[in-house]
Write a protein that holds these residues in place. Structure first.
Motif, PDB file in Angstrom:
ATOM      1  N   THR A  64      25.263  19.586  -0.270  1.00 39.65           N
ATOM      2  CA  THR A  64      24.808  18.264  -0.711  1.00 39.65           C
ATOM      3  C   THR A  64      23.426  18.837  -1.427  1.00 39.65           C
ATOM      4  O   THR A  64      22.992  19.548  -1.207  1.00 39.65           O
ATOM      5  N   TYR A  82      22.487  12.083  -3.958  1.00 36.68           N
ATOM      6  CA  TYR A  82      23.720  11.717  -3.957  1.00 36.68           C
ATOM      7  C   TYR A  82      24.114  11.923  -2.366  1.00 36.68           C
ATOM      8  O   TYR A  82      23.904  12.839  -1.880  1.00 36.68           O
ATOM      9  N   ASN A  89      31.936  20.382 -11.865  1.00 38.11           N
ATOM     10  CA  ASN A  89      30.921  19.317 -12.110  1.00 38.11           C
ATOM     11  C   ASN A  89      31.437  18.377 -13.150  1.00 38.11           C
ATOM     12  O   ASN A  89      30.752  18.170 -14.218  1.00 38.11           O
ATOM     13  N   SER A 134      31.187  15.127 -13.363  1.00 39.22           N
ATOM     14  CA  SER A 134      30.188  14.096 -13.542  1.00 39.22           C
ATOM     15  C   SER A 134      28.906  14.453 -14.044  1.00 39.22           C
ATOM     16  O   SER A 134      27.985  13.514 -14.277  1.00 39.22           O
ATOM     17  N   ASN A 135      28.604  15.670 -13.914  1.00 40.33           N
ATOM     18  CA  ASN A 135      27.466  16.229 -14.426  1.00 40.33           C
ATOM     19  C   ASN A 135      26.199  15.976 -13.458  1.00 40.33           C
ATOM     20  O   ASN A 135      24.894  15.808 -13.924  1.00 40.33           O
ATOM     21  N   ASN A 136      26.713  15.416 -12.230  1.00 37.91           N
ATOM     22  CA  ASN A 136      25.700  15.030 -11.264  1.00 37.91           C
ATOM     23  C   ASN A 136      24.896  16.268 -10.605  1.00 37.91           C
ATOM     24  O   ASN A 136      23.854  16.136 -10.125  1.00 37.91           O
ATOM     25  N   LEU A 137      25.422  17.600 -10.597  1.00 36.46           N
ATOM     26  CA  LEU A 137      24.728  18.625 -10.160  1.00 36.46           C
ATOM     27  C   LEU A 137      23.949  19.093 -11.618  1.00 36.46           C
ATOM     28  O   LEU A 137      24.508  19.976 -12.369  1.00 36.46           O
ATOM     29  N   TYR A 142      29.834  18.318  -1.469  1.00 32.62           N
ATOM     30  CA  TYR A 142      30.493  18.960  -2.929  1.00 32.62           C
ATOM     31  C   TYR A 142      31.154  20.182  -2.210  1.00 32.62           C
ATOM     32  O   TYR A 142      30.451  20.549  -1.137  1.00 32.62           O
TER      33      TYR A 142
END
Length: 355
Positions: free
Chosen positions: A227, A231, A261, A263-266, A235
């Motif tokens: 994690t 968020y 990745n 959604s490009n959150n990482l 993952y």
């Protein structure tokens, strides 16, 4: 008269002696009463709560710290220096592999290329003539070799200048997001100046270190969960590589996993909380977290033996939100004390209320 004084003094002395013995007797009774009350309190014992421990299925794991890395990342530098003629990207935008990012002024190189082509044409003609004269034995082999070498040198010069020209166009080496630029149109740039940073985050790498005693459990394609801050999503990444040796200073093995990745959150550089699965325990002994007492050499807890608290050193593994897995020190069926344990001593009498 003298006889009466002696009798009076004797009676007074007897009274004092009687009073002393009376006080001694009263104090003794008081002490016996207090001692009896204290003994009665000890027999009842301290009131504490406990729990009988039974084995239950548990998926053991360890929590580790890790960091997010870009799948590919590079600081883009030009290979030659010159004046920037055009910038063909927007900061923070997506670029494709091979896309032109920057053009450097190439007027001087083009002039050199035209000059080299002219020399090449002349050298080619000289080589052709020398070959005809050699066939007629009008010149020596050495003279022809010189003309031929001049021709090949002229060709190499064209290739060299063309390679320099190609370097005036800076292209993206792979697809990704380009960052903030450090240049402006019209400024002079050299090979030491970074144009911008290009990062591919379609996939990200998860880097973490695992203690030496668990290194044997690391396997290629083994999934791990992690994690990141901001968020609530867990993952999943798959291990694909490790260092070939244990780090001597930390006694850990460096592991790298890869995660999608979309959604490009990482974001590369972010901190990650990694959950590394160990093994599934069929009969795990889970005790409430509040039953464990940290000590210098590890952890301890109290179990009940014959109505008395017994101090036990334990080793722990994974944990849930409320319980901790004990891997060594207690057995199934033991009654573990869960509250009021901080004031207990080894051998203290206890009165246990089971939860």
């Amino acid at each position: 008269m003298k006889k009466k004084s002696i009798i009076a003094l004797s009676l007074l002395l007897l009274g004092v002696i009687a009073l002393v013995f009376y006080r001694i007797d009263q104090n003794k009774k008081k002490e016996e009463k207090n001692s009896g009350g204290f003994a009665s309190g000890n027999r009842s014992g301290a009131k504490v709560f406990g729990k009988v421990i039974f084995g239950q299925p548990f998926s053991d794991y360890i929590s580790l710290s890790g960091s997010i890395e870009a799948n590919e990342q590079v600081d883009i530098h030009p290979e030659i220096g010159g004046i920037i003629e055009s910038i063909n990207f927007n900061e923070g935008s997506q670029v494709s592999q091979g896309q032109v990012l920057v053009r450097i002024n190439d007027a001087e190189l083009r002039a050199q290329l035209a000059q080299a082509k002219t020399r090449n044409e002349l050298s080619a003609e000289n080589e052709r003539r020398a070959k005809l004269l050699l066939e007629k034995e009008a010149i020596s082999q050495e003279e022809y070799d010189i003309a031929s070498a001049d021709y090949r040198t002229a060709q190499s010069q064209i290739q060299l200048i063309q390679a320099q020209l190609d370097k005036t166009v800076v292209k993206a080496p792979f697809s990704g997001v380009i960052g903030l630029r450090n240049i402006s149109k019209g400024s002079y740039i050299s090979s030491t100046i970074s144009i911008a940073r290009l990062v591919n985050t379609a996939q990200v790498k998860l880097l973490f270190a695992i203690p030496e005693k668990y290194a044997y459990m690391v396997a290629k394609n083994k999934p791990v969960h992690f994690t990141v801050q901001g968020y609530d999503v867990a993952y999943t990444a798959k291990i694909y590589a490790t260092e070939p040796s244990i780090e001597a200073n930390t006694r850990t093995l460096l592991v790298r996993a890869i995660a999608e990745n979309p959604s490009n959150n990482l974001i590369p550089g972010a901190f990650a909380n990694v959950t590394f699965p160990l093994e599934d325990v069929e009969k795990g002994l889970l005790v409430p977290a509040e039953a464990l007492i940290p000590i210098q050499n590890g952890k301890k807890l109290f179990v009940v033996k014959n109505g008395k608290a017994k101090e036990v050193l334990v080793e722990t593994g994974g944990r849930t939100a409320a319980d901790v897995l004990v891997t060594k020190g207690i057995y199934e069926g033991d009654t573990v004390l869960t509250s009021g344990v901080m004031s207990l001593r080894d051998g203290s009498a206890v009165e246990v209320n089971l939860r």
